[in-house]
Scaffold this active site. Structure first.
Site, short mmCIF file in Angstrom:
data_model
loop_
_atom_site.label_atom_id
_atom_site.label_comp_id
_atom_site.label_asym_id
_atom_site.label_seq_id
_atom_site.Cartn_x
_atom_site.Cartn_y
_atom_site.Cartn_z
N SER A 138 0.80 -1.23 0.00
CA SER A 138 0.00 0.00 0.00
C SER A 138 0.83 1.27 0.00
O SER A 138 0.49 2.24 -0.69
CB SER A 138 -0.93 0.01 1.22
OG SER A 138 -1.84 -1.05 1.16
N TYR A 139 1.91 1.31 0.76
CA TYR A 139 2.70 2.54 0.83
C TYR A 139 3.31 2.90 -0.51
O TYR A 139 3.11 4.03 -1.01
CB TYR A 139 3.77 2.43 1.92
CG TYR A 139 4.68 3.63 1.98
CD1 TYR A 139 4.18 4.89 2.32
CD2 TYR A 139 6.04 3.53 1.72
CE1 TYR A 139 5.00 6.01 2.37
CE2 TYR A 139 6.87 4.64 1.77
CZ TYR A 139 6.36 5.87 2.10
OH TYR A 139 7.17 6.97 2.14
N PRO A 140 4.07 2.01 -1.16
CA PRO A 140 4.63 2.39 -2.46
C PRO A 140 3.58 2.69 -3.51
O PRO A 140 3.75 3.62 -4.31
CB PRO A 140 5.50 1.19 -2.85
CG PRO A 140 5.06 0.07 -1.99
CD PRO A 140 4.55 0.69 -0.74
N SER A 142 0.55 3.94 -3.10
CA SER A 142 -0.07 5.24 -2.85
C SER A 142 0.91 6.38 -3.09
O SER A 142 0.54 7.44 -3.62
CB SER A 142 -0.62 5.30 -1.42
OG SER A 142 0.40 5.16 -0.46
N LYS A 143 2.18 6.20 -2.73
CA LYS A 143 3.16 7.25 -2.97
C LYS A 143 3.46 7.41 -4.46
O LYS A 143 3.70 8.52 -4.93
CB LYS A 143 4.45 6.95 -2.20
CG LYS A 143 4.33 7.19 -0.71
CD LYS A 143 4.08 8.65 -0.35
CE LYS A 143 5.32 9.50 -0.52
NZ LYS A 143 5.10 10.91 -0.10
#
Length: 324
Positions: A138-140, A142-143
């Site tokens: 999710s973090y990569p 979304s970024k």
């Protein structure tokens, strides 16, 4: 000097950025979601403005009169994919719209090399590598989507630039070093695949230097990697980093394939059962600590005139605490 607007000003990177901007003579206005954040921003010499990333009107009012804006705020861990998307993608879209409507000339967005991650090592990559909004983590994902929004907005009444530091560390870190230290002290730490791969890092001073140069000299619509200059062996760096806190890292290692498979399974269970809190292991953490990540900073050196201002040895010396 000019007026500057900053989101995420009460955090590690945002706080050090505000201190630098104030020292350089700028008037700084910073987003503050809570009383504690407002107090932190005030203590740094900036004016706190009570608003949040889901409040476009509040963001616009906060940015009014600023020439430059720095978007530092982001969700880095914890939460569902929907929460990552809300904070990192929708929140960034709100910031872009608000600063454009407020008449801000240039927006510098704090990106990350993680936006390129989807489960494979990054080896001497440069800014031509594709963003991975399709990443299973999710973090990569979304970024990556957030960065694309920022870059696509360039020329639509505002100039936009992205700066991508890697593994930000240094005195004042309230997240990364304390988290690793707690894992070691609780007996939950193991090297993944031995930890002997190469990694780039970016000291907080070098991160802030890159951000200031991006605002001053960055080419609109471009992204830039900044690091400490040369990669290090992940294991050696982490041992030296924790030694500043008088913590000895155990010589225990688990196979990468085993840990990655376990993280994938645990994440799936967390989603299926809708369990609260962060899973004890996730793929992003495995990728960050178990794979090579080396970056080419030629573009920042050439176009921004970037050079690291703090070395590894200087940064480690700043972190050392007295012997008990």
């Amino acid at each position: 000097m000019t007026t500057v607007f900053v989101t995420g000003g009460s955090g590690f990177v945002g706080g050090r950025l505000i201190a630098r901007l104030v020292a350089d003579g700028h008037t700084v206005r910073a987003l503050a979601r809570s009383d504690a954040a407002a107090a932190a921003v005030t203590g740094l010499g900036a004016e706190p403005v009570r608003a949040h990333l889901a409040d476009p009107a509040g963001l616009r009012d906060a940015a009014a009169g600023a020439e430059f804006a720095f978007h530092v705020a982001a969700r880095t861990s914890g939460g569902s994919r929907a929460q990552f998307w809300a904070d990192n993608v929708t929140g960034t879209a709100n910031v872009v719209r608000a600063v454009r409507e407020a008449g801000v000339r240039r927006l510098v967005h704090v990106g990350t090399e993680a936006a390129l991650m989807q489960g494979r090592p990054l080896v001497r990559v440069n800014e031509t590598a594709p963003l991975r909004s399709d990443s299973p983590a999710s973090y990569p994902a979304s970024k990556a989507a957030a960065e694309q929004l920022v870059l696509d907005a360039d020329g639509s009444g505002i100039e936009t630039i992205v700066l991508r530091p890697r593994f930000v560390w240094g005195a004042g870190d309230t997240t990364l070093l304390p988290r690793i230290k707690a894992m070691v002290e609780s007996g939950r730490f193991s090297w993944i695949g031995g930890g002997r791969h190469l990694t780039d890092t970016t000291h907080i001073d070098n991160t802030v230097e890159g951000l200031v140069l991006a605002a001053e000299r960055g080419r609109p619509g471009q992204a830039y990697f900044v690091t400490d200059g040369e990669p290090v062996v992940f294991r050696d760096f982490l041992i030296d980093l924790l030694a500043t806190q008088h913590v000895t890292v155990p010589d225990r290692s688990l196979p990468y394939s085993l840990v990655n498979a376990a993280a994938t399974t645990i994440e799936a269970l967390w989603r299926t059962l809708r369990l609260k809190g962060e899973p004890p292991l996730d793929r992003m953490s495995v990728w960050l600590s178990g794979q090579e990540c080396t970056l080419d900073i030629t573009k920042a050196r050439t176009e921004l005139g970037y050079e690291p201002v703090t070395t590894h040895q200087q940064g480690l010396a700043q972190l050392r605490t007295p012997t008990r």
